[in-house]
Motif scaffolding. Structure first.
Motif, PDB file in Angstrom:
ATOM      1  N   ASN A 142       2.974  12.120   6.787  1.00  0.00           N
ATOM      2  CA  ASN A 142       4.290  11.888   6.170  1.00  0.00           C
ATOM      3  C   ASN A 142       4.944  10.562   6.550  1.00  0.00           C
ATOM      4  O   ASN A 142       6.107  10.339   6.207  1.00  0.00           O
ATOM      5  CB  ASN A 142       5.257  13.025   6.525  1.00  0.00           C
ATOM      6  CG  ASN A 142       4.691  14.400   6.260  1.00  0.00           C
ATOM      7  OD1 ASN A 142       4.108  14.635   5.216  1.00  0.00           O
ATOM      8  ND2 ASN A 142       4.825  15.305   7.217  1.00  0.00           N
ATOM      9  N   VAL A 143       4.247   9.689   7.273  1.00  0.00           N
ATOM     10  CA  VAL A 143       4.901   8.463   7.725  1.00  0.00           C
ATOM     11  C   VAL A 143       5.305   7.595   6.535  1.00  0.00           C
ATOM     12  O   VAL A 143       4.648   7.578   5.494  1.00  0.00           O
ATOM     13  CB  VAL A 143       4.004   7.665   8.694  1.00  0.00           C
ATOM     14  CG1 VAL A 143       3.819   8.417   9.991  1.00  0.00           C
ATOM     15  CG2 VAL A 143       2.653   7.337   8.059  1.00  0.00           C
ATOM     16  N   ASN A 144       6.414   6.865   6.704  1.00  0.00           N
ATOM     17  CA  ASN A 144       6.878   5.973   5.649  1.00  0.00           C
ATOM     18  C   ASN A 144       7.194   4.599   6.227  1.00  0.00           C
ATOM     19  O   ASN A 144       7.018   4.364   7.437  1.00  0.00           O
ATOM     20  CB  ASN A 144       8.078   6.572   4.905  1.00  0.00           C
ATOM     21  CG  ASN A 144       9.283   6.823   5.813  1.00  0.00           C
ATOM     22  OD1 ASN A 144       9.384   6.281   6.920  1.00  0.00           O
ATOM     23  ND2 ASN A 144      10.209   7.642   5.339  1.00  0.00           N
TER      24      ASN A 144
ATOM     25  N   MET B  90      -5.063   1.908  -5.385  1.00  0.00           N
ATOM     26  CA  MET B  90      -3.733   2.450  -5.620  1.00  0.00           C
ATOM     27  C   MET B  90      -3.359   2.196  -7.069  1.00  0.00           C
ATOM     28  O   MET B  90      -3.242   1.037  -7.496  1.00  0.00           O
ATOM     29  CB  MET B  90      -2.697   1.821  -4.680  1.00  0.00           C
ATOM     30  CG  MET B  90      -1.272   2.287  -4.912  1.00  0.00           C
ATOM     31  SD  MET B  90      -0.986   4.034  -4.489  1.00  0.00           S
ATOM     32  CE  MET B  90      -0.681   3.911  -2.716  1.00  0.00           C
ATOM     33  N   LEU B  91      -3.197   3.271  -7.838  1.00  0.00           N
ATOM     34  CA  LEU B  91      -2.775   3.172  -9.227  1.00  0.00           C
ATOM     35  C   LEU B  91      -1.318   3.619  -9.329  1.00  0.00           C
ATOM     36  O   LEU B  91      -0.944   4.654  -8.780  1.00  0.00           O
ATOM     37  CB  LEU B  91      -3.660   4.046 -10.122  1.00  0.00           C
ATOM     38  CG  LEU B  91      -5.159   3.728 -10.116  1.00  0.00           C
ATOM     39  CD1 LEU B  91      -5.895   4.638 -11.086  1.00  0.00           C
ATOM     40  CD2 LEU B  91      -5.413   2.269 -10.473  1.00  0.00           C
ATOM     41  N   LYS B  92      -0.509   2.847 -10.070  1.00  0.00           N
ATOM     42  CA  LYS B  92       0.915   3.141 -10.139  1.00  0.00           C
ATOM     43  C   LYS B  92       1.448   2.938 -11.548  1.00  0.00           C
ATOM     44  O   LYS B  92       1.073   1.997 -12.237  1.00  0.00           O
ATOM     45  CB  LYS B  92       1.706   2.216  -9.198  1.00  0.00           C
ATOM     46  CG  LYS B  92       1.469   2.425  -7.719  1.00  0.00           C
ATOM     47  CD  LYS B  92       2.356   1.497  -6.902  1.00  0.00           C
ATOM     48  CE  LYS B  92       2.226   1.755  -5.408  1.00  0.00           C
ATOM     49  NZ  LYS B  92       3.136   0.896  -4.613  1.00  0.00           N
TER      50      LYS B  92
ATOM     51  N   ILE C 198       0.820  -1.216   0.000  1.00  0.00           N
ATOM     52  CA  ILE C 198       0.000   0.000   0.000  1.00  0.00           C
ATOM     53  C   ILE C 198       0.851   1.263   0.000  1.00  0.00           C
ATOM     54  O   ILE C 198       0.338   2.364  -0.255  1.00  0.00           O
ATOM     55  CB  ILE C 198      -0.974   0.012   1.202  1.00  0.00           C
ATOM     56  CG1 ILE C 198      -2.168   0.943   0.941  1.00  0.00           C
ATOM     57  CG2 ILE C 198      -0.251   0.384   2.486  1.00  0.00           C
ATOM     58  CD1 ILE C 198      -3.027   0.575  -0.238  1.00  0.00           C
ATOM     59  N   ALA C 199       2.148   1.147   0.272  1.00  0.00           N
ATOM     60  CA  ALA C 199       3.004   2.330   0.294  1.00  0.00           C
ATOM     61  C   ALA C 199       3.200   2.872  -1.122  1.00  0.00           C
ATOM     62  O   ALA C 199       3.220   2.116  -2.101  1.00  0.00           O
ATOM     63  CB  ALA C 199       4.355   1.996   0.916  1.00  0.00           C
TER      64      ALA C 199
ATOM     65  N   GLY D 292       8.118   5.006  -0.707  1.00  0.00           N
ATOM     66  CA  GLY D 292       8.117   4.477   0.661  1.00  0.00           C
ATOM     67  C   GLY D 292       7.182   5.179   1.608  1.00  0.00           C
ATOM     68  O   GLY D 292       6.931   4.690   2.712  1.00  0.00           O
ATOM     69  N   THR D 293       6.645   6.333   1.207  1.00  0.00           N
ATOM     70  CA  THR D 293       5.703   7.074   2.048  1.00  0.00           C
ATOM     71  C   THR D 293       4.331   6.424   1.982  1.00  0.00           C
ATOM     72  O   THR D 293       3.928   5.892   0.944  1.00  0.00           O
ATOM     73  CB  THR D 293       5.603   8.534   1.580  1.00  0.00           C
ATOM     74  OG1 THR D 293       6.901   9.127   1.657  1.00  0.00           O
ATOM     75  CG2 THR D 293       4.649   9.329   2.454  1.00  0.00           C
ATOM     76  N   PHE D 294       3.604   6.470   3.081  1.00  0.00           N
ATOM     77  CA  PHE D 294       2.267   5.895   3.115  1.00  0.00           C
ATOM     78  C   PHE D 294       1.211   6.946   2.785  1.00  0.00           C
ATOM     79  O   PHE D 294       1.354   8.124   3.149  1.00  0.00           O
ATOM     80  CB  PHE D 294       1.945   5.346   4.512  1.00  0.00           C
ATOM     81  CG  PHE D 294       2.615   4.041   4.822  1.00  0.00           C
ATOM     82  CD1 PHE D 294       2.291   2.885   4.120  1.00  0.00           C
ATOM     83  CD2 PHE D 294       3.556   3.969   5.830  1.00  0.00           C
ATOM     84  CE1 PHE D 294       2.911   1.680   4.423  1.00  0.00           C
ATOM     85  CE2 PHE D 294       4.167   2.765   6.145  1.00  0.00           C
ATOM     86  CZ  PHE D 294       3.846   1.619   5.424  1.00  0.00           C
TER      87      PHE D 294
END
Length: 653
Positions: free
Chosen positions: A331-333, A414-416, A315-316, A320-322
């Motif tokens: 801003n958590v990663n 989540m699209l990447k 899901i990140a 690397g950020t969530f």
């Protein structure tokens, strides 16, 4: 200990620890408070903790000094958490140095809590309780099948019971924090058992672990991250006192029921929060470690830990950020939760899925982002927990493929591709920790955050209710400046590869709201729309985590002395600058960091406003675009385009 990944400055740790040991004291009469009260009421900043000032707490942003009991009691909680942090460091230093002062401090702290546990007042968030009567009543009614609670629809209150499922504490201000403190004491104690005589071990067992276990068991009447932490603590204390039985994991409201009902098929914790997902995973990791330590195992627990760890990696964003649906921290990663993955790696050394997830965390190039409230210490790619546990195995990392995914059970998309990552939240599974953020989107371009979610600050801050957890604080559609139905429903359909449309009929009565997201190699297109049977004021809101940016295509910006809408929210503490866009045909923005060009188009008449608003943390600013429609419908399309190739931070056309 893996020295290649350890950059601990032992001399600095010794100096800090020695200073803390010299002045340490606690008092069983002191009441703990809620750490979320240790934020400024005005601007949401975390207050400056001064160990010498238990009754004066200063905001680093505005300078306001607080002296009220809520802040004073929260200071006690912070002090006790620092005590446990120093206890962990003392165990580490004792292992390395074997110096008498560290062993003495370890014994002093653990025996203090054992010898005085019965004296600590029962209290919850600064409220003293005379007894556990209502919790006893709940337990009796549960046993008689007179009552049952649904964690998915709870509003945090239960009939005429004078209880809260956060529960009371003794050392800490609530049952959740009590459980965490006891687990951390148990972990340190487990590592240094030879420091205590047989008589002292018996005292700790009968005066601390036994009574604490009974105290926490009275508070179990629902399935939630809070009760999971307590249940984990209960089972750990049973392991420590020799009363554990494997069938206890199957008891009503036990670990297995929490996992069966709380973990979605995708491997995401049901409350829909990245932070609480890892919070739960940390608790499960502690249980896995103690089971492993005592020669026990549980397949359902191990499978759940593996699925949750793998979901975290998937899901990140690729940097690397969530993303941040629901309550959490900004801003958590992946490295934010390094200690959780270390704990899992030690607990399950032969589980390939867990080891690969841990290796993925270590492979991240981005620096770790700290949590505003955290009690762990980190040195490079090692935490204090990792050092305490000893050698942490490291598997060879496997590169993650760039891959889009829809998680319908979690209502997340989540699209990447190689340029863009687009995250869409399109539903809520539970009221617990939910936000008023239907169809909220987050976006990265060339690894740079373009649009993120505000997430949260301390729950005790007034700014949370006025800004962070409101529709206006999110990238969403708002009808008549009102809150949406937080438990809305939606349907999502795939229109092709990386092309989705989601629709909802119950975010607002009589209004159909839709959002379409289409991803190509060079463009992201996001269309927000609303259709109603009667006229409404319809606002489409889009926030960007970049400075105010306007390029050719916007004709005139008219400065506003005040924002003419959302009067209860958009005051000077939230809005720093405001403009009205006039004579626009197409509003075009440019982000030089990522090389993205952002254009807004609409076939329907709308009034456009550009605002500089407060971010999270509150020292950051956001650039907000608000398009206001009046009528039966609204439709706004945002195109984010990148042309050329990024090199050395510059866009080459």
């Amino acid at each position: 200990m893996n020295n290649a990944r350890t950059m601990i400055d032992s001399q600095a740790v010794r100096q800090e620890l020695d200073a803390f040991i010299a002045d340490w004291h606690d008092d069983a009469s002191w009441m703990s408070g809620w750490r979320h009260h240790y934020f400024c009421d005005d601007d949401g900043s975390y207050l400056i903790y001064d160990p010498t000032q238990p009754h004066a707490h200063t905001c680093p942003e505005c300078g306001r000094v607080y002296t009220d009991d809520k802040k004073n009691f929260a200071w006690v909680t912070i002090m006790r958490n620092k005590t446990l942090q120093m206890l962990k460091l003392a165990v580490i230093m004792n292992r390395q140095q074997a110096e008498a002062r560290y062993a003495s401090f370890i014994r002093q702290v653990i025996l203090f809590y054992a010898d005085h546990y019965r004296e600590f007042p029962i209290h919850i968030k600064a409220k003293r309780l005379p007894d556990m009567h209502d919790y006893d009543r709940v337990q009796a009614d549960l046993a008689a099948h007179k009552v049952a609670f649904d964690p998915h629809t709870t509003d945090w209150t239960f009939g005429d019971y004078a209880i809260n499922f956060q529960g009371p504490g003794k050392i800490m201000a609530q049952g959740l924090s009590e459980a965490i403190a006891l687990i951390r004491i148990s972990l340190c104690y487990q590592m240094v058992l030879p420091l205590f005589s047989d008589e002292e071990q018996a005292r700790i067992k009968h005066e601390l672990f036994g009574p604490a276990c009974q105290f926490l068991e009275k508070q179990q009447f629902i399935e939630h991250n809070i009760t999971l932490w307590r249940e984990v603590c209960i089972q750990i204390l049973k392991l420590m006192t020799g009363t554990y039985a494997s069938q206890d994991l199957d008891r009503p409201l036990g670990i297995h029921e929490h996992l069966t009902h709380g973990l979605l098929p995708s491997g995401f914790w049901y409350e829909g929060s990245i932070h609480y997902h890892h919070y739960v995973l940390e608790a499960l990791g502690y249980l896995g470690f103690f089971l492993h330590r005592y020669g026990q195992s549980d397949q359902q627990l191990e499978t759940a830990c593996a699925e949750m760890a793998q979901f975290s990696v998937k899901i990140a964003f690729d940097n690397g950020t969530f993303p941040n649906p629901n309550d959490g921290w900004p801003n958590v990663n992946l490295k934010t939760y390094l200690n959780v993955f270390e704990l899992l790696a030690v607990s399950y050394p032969d589980n390939a899925a867990i080891q690969q997830a841990y290796a993925e965390v270590l492979s991240q190039q981005a620096a770790r982002v700290a949590l505003p409230i955290e009690d762990e210490r980190f040195w490079g790619d090692t935490s204090a927990t990792g050092l305490l546990l000893g050698q942490v195995p490291v598997a060879k990392p496997q590169l993650r493929p760039v891959q889009s995914a829809n998680y319908p059970d979690a209502h997340l998309l989540m699209l990447k591709n190689a340029t863009f990552n687009v995250f869409l939240k399109y539903g809520v599974y539970s009221r617990s920790h939910a936000h008023y953020d239907p169809f909220n989107t987050e976006l990265t371009v060339n690894g740079q955050c373009l649009a993120k979610d505000l997430s949260n600050v301390g729950y005790g801050s007034e700014l949370v209710r006025r800004w962070y957890n409101t529709p206006l604080g999110h990238n969403t559609v708002i009808i008549d400046e009102s809150d949406n139905e937080i438990m809305y429903h939606s349907q999502i359909e795939s229109l092709g590869a990386d092309d989705y449309r989601v629709i909802s009929d119950d975010q607002y009565p009589g209004v159909t709201i839709a959002k379409a997201v289409k991803l190509t190699a060079q463009t992201v297109q996001i269309t927000s729309s609303a259709e109603a049977s009667v006229r409404h004021t319809i606002d489409v809101v889009q926030h960007f985590d970049v400075p105010i940016m306007v390029t050719a295509g916007a004709a005139t910006l008219t400065p506003l002395s005040e924002v003419p809408f959302y009067q209860q929210q958009l005051d000077p503490t939230v809005v720093h600058e405001a403009y009205r866009v006039t004579d626009w045909q197409q509003l075009t923005l440019h982000d030089p960091r990522s090389g993205a060009t952002i254009s807004f188009t609409s076939a329907l008449p709308a009034a456009f406003y550009l605002l500089e608003t407060v971010g999270n943390p509150n020292t950051d600013n956001r650039f907000t675009v608000l398009a206001r429609f009046n009528g039966l419908s609204a439709a706004l399309t945002m195109n984010v385009t990148v042309s050329g190739v990024m090199a050395n931070g510059r866009l080459n056309d």
